[in-house]
Motif scaffolding. Structure first.
Motif, PDB file in Angstrom:
ATOM      1  N   PRO A  91       0.889  -1.265   0.060  1.00  0.00           N
ATOM      2  CA  PRO A  91       0.071   0.009   0.006  1.00  0.00           C
ATOM      3  C   PRO A  91       0.812   1.241  -0.069  1.00  0.00           C
ATOM      4  O   PRO A  91       0.284   2.412  -0.294  1.00  0.00           O
ATOM      5  N   GLU A  92       2.068   1.112   0.065  1.00  0.00           N
ATOM      6  CA  GLU A  92       2.918   2.311   0.285  1.00  0.00           C
ATOM      7  C   GLU A  92       3.564   2.780  -0.988  1.00  0.00           C
ATOM      8  O   GLU A  92       3.862   1.892  -2.011  1.00  0.00           O
ATOM      9  N   LEU A  93       3.625   3.957  -1.611  1.00  0.00           N
ATOM     10  CA  LEU A  93       4.406   4.347  -2.651  1.00  0.00           C
ATOM     11  C   LEU A  93       5.829   4.039  -2.535  1.00  0.00           C
ATOM     12  O   LEU A  93       6.416   3.848  -1.479  1.00  0.00           O
ATOM     13  N   GLU A  94       6.512   3.781  -3.673  1.00  0.00           N
ATOM     14  CA  GLU A  94       8.033   3.720  -3.389  1.00  0.00           C
ATOM     15  C   GLU A  94       9.010   4.190  -4.407  1.00  0.00           C
ATOM     16  O   GLU A  94       8.641   4.281  -5.621  1.00  0.00           O
ATOM     17  N   LEU A  95       9.850   4.904  -3.733  1.00  0.00           N
ATOM     18  CA  LEU A  95      10.812   5.679  -4.643  1.00  0.00           C
ATOM     19  C   LEU A  95      12.259   4.898  -4.806  1.00  0.00           C
ATOM     20  O   LEU A  95      12.532   4.636  -3.554  1.00  0.00           O
ATOM     21  N   GLY A 112       3.432   3.792  -7.759  1.00  0.00           N
ATOM     22  CA  GLY A 112       2.202   4.199  -6.905  1.00  0.00           C
ATOM     23  C   GLY A 112       1.880   2.894  -5.936  1.00  0.00           C
ATOM     24  O   GLY A 112       2.352   1.704  -6.118  1.00  0.00           O
ATOM     25  N   LYS A 113       0.924   3.346  -4.999  1.00  0.00           N
ATOM     26  CA  LYS A 113       0.567   2.268  -4.004  1.00  0.00           C
ATOM     27  C   LYS A 113      -0.256   1.010  -4.906  1.00  0.00           C
ATOM     28  O   LYS A 113      -0.778   1.074  -5.959  1.00  0.00           O
ATOM     29  N   GLU A 119      -0.272  10.784  -8.354  1.00  0.00           N
ATOM     30  CA  GLU A 119      -1.454  10.319  -9.349  1.00  0.00           C
ATOM     31  C   GLU A 119      -0.850   9.809 -10.490  1.00  0.00           C
ATOM     32  O   GLU A 119      -1.093   8.497 -10.844  1.00  0.00           O
ATOM     33  N   ARG A 120       0.228  10.118 -10.823  1.00  0.00           N
ATOM     34  CA  ARG A 120       1.060   9.933 -12.009  1.00  0.00           C
ATOM     35  C   ARG A 120       1.859   8.607 -11.834  1.00  0.00           C
ATOM     36  O   ARG A 120       1.776   7.567 -12.469  1.00  0.00           O
ATOM     37  N   ALA A 121       2.073   8.441 -10.193  1.00  0.00           N
ATOM     38  CA  ALA A 121       3.039   7.142  -9.973  1.00  0.00           C
ATOM     39  C   ALA A 121       1.871   5.953 -10.133  1.00  0.00           C
ATOM     40  O   ALA A 121       2.681   4.960  -9.969  1.00  0.00           O
ATOM     41  N   LYS A 155       9.216   6.547 -14.540  1.00  0.00           N
ATOM     42  CA  LYS A 155      10.830   6.376 -14.810  1.00  0.00           C
ATOM     43  C   LYS A 155      11.230   7.915 -15.153  1.00  0.00           C
ATOM     44  O   LYS A 155      10.896   8.403 -16.183  1.00  0.00           O
ATOM     45  N   PHE A 156      12.193   8.512 -14.307  1.00  0.00           N
ATOM     46  CA  PHE A 156      12.580   9.846 -14.524  1.00  0.00           C
ATOM     47  C   PHE A 156      13.824   9.941 -15.273  1.00  0.00           C
ATOM     48  O   PHE A 156      14.737   9.108 -15.017  1.00  0.00           O
TER      49      PHE A 156
END
Length: 287
Positions: free
Chosen positions: A34-38, A66-67, A118-120, A125-126
């Motif tokens: 459920p977490e976002l991940e960077l 994203g989650k 939202e985009r995540a 990919k940056f």
């Protein structure tokens, strides 16, 4: 490839978690949380699976997931050989959308970060990431409490303002599902990702879900906003791109290894999705 729900919750008295991971290879599990991940990959190479996206990865890559978006970094075969002295190294931050409060990213000064989240949902990919952003992510694990929270916020601000990026998986993959549907689609996606390069069809996946084939086709198209055939071809072409980039196989070998049963259909699908032929793709990425 079975989909696993992993526990990425932060420790007690912390609103998010940052780790500097250094292992012989990355976790070889198709998973979500459920977490976002960077993620900043410092060392190692392999294939990145995010949703229905399959691409090569390497050092310096920065990705935001994203989650509950299924993903996996699969290292190249050499990382799993017994005598390999290679290492897979990355900095990863796991945080929920409300890690600084439920409303903070809705205020005008923070809305750009809310839009980033939202985009995540499709995975980001940056591209052409600046040394400043790379350095800030590298420093994040050693910061303490307040400085770490501010550091993560600053990184998210810089990434939200960064205009060179690529959305990874198709929008249909991330559609919200009704109660119980997420379990069915988890099973379907896990089966598809395990067998996409074999002669599978929608009837095979329908059987796994104990569904009528026609009902499954309608269900699948409603969730993914595309037919099963189009979806499986996109995954196969993504995998074919990965194989072509490795420059270890002929185009014909890649055709059959990625699940197509004739070269003319492979060439047609490849050009339709990438805008170039397999040989043109290899030339473009190796010159």
């Amino acid at each position: 490839m079975k989909l696993h729900l992993l526990n990425r919750r932060s420790a007690h008295n912390h609103s998010f978690k940052v780790t500097h991971n250094r292992y012989p290879n990355f976790l070889r599990i198709w998973h979500h949380h459920p977490e976002l991940e960077l993620v900043l990959v410092s060392k190692s190479t392999g294939t990145r699976f995010i949703g229905d996206s399959i691409e090569k990865f390497g050092p310096g890559e920065v990705v935001l997931i994203g989650k509950d978006l299924p993903h996996m970094w699969l290292n190249d075969d050499i990382y799993f050989q017994g005598k390999s002295d290679l290492t897979a190294e990355a900095v990863a931050a796991h945080f929920k959308e409300d890690f600084l409060g439920s409303q903070i990213f809705m205020v005008p000064e923070m809305k750009h970060i809310g839009a980033l989240f939202e985009r995540a949902s499709q995975g980001i990919k940056f591209e052409s990431v600046t040394p400043t952003i790379i350095e800030r992510i590298h420093r994040l694990p050693v910061l303490e409490n307040f400085e770490k929270a501010i550091g993560l916020l600053e990184i998210l601000h810089l990434l939200a303002m960064h205009r060179e990026y690529k959305l990874l998986c198709s929008k249909g993959f991330t559609n919200s599902l009704g109660e119980g549907e997420d379990i069915n689609m988890d099973k379907a996606n896990a089966y598809i990702f395990k067998n996409f390069n074999t002669p599978i069809g929608s009837k095979d996946v329908a059987t796994v879900l104990n569904m009528n084939p026609s009902a499954f086709s309608r269900y699948f198209k409603r969730i993914h906003r595309k037919t099963f055939t189009k979806y499986i071809n996109e995954i196969r072409i993504g995998y074919a791109c990965k194989l072509l980039m490795e420059e270890k196989n002929t185009v014909t070998a890649v055709c059959y290894e990625s699940g197509f049963n004739n070269i003319s259909n492979f060439n047609r699908q490849f050009k339709q999705l990438t805008g170039m032929s397999p040989s043109e793709y290899v030339k473009y990425h190796t010159d």
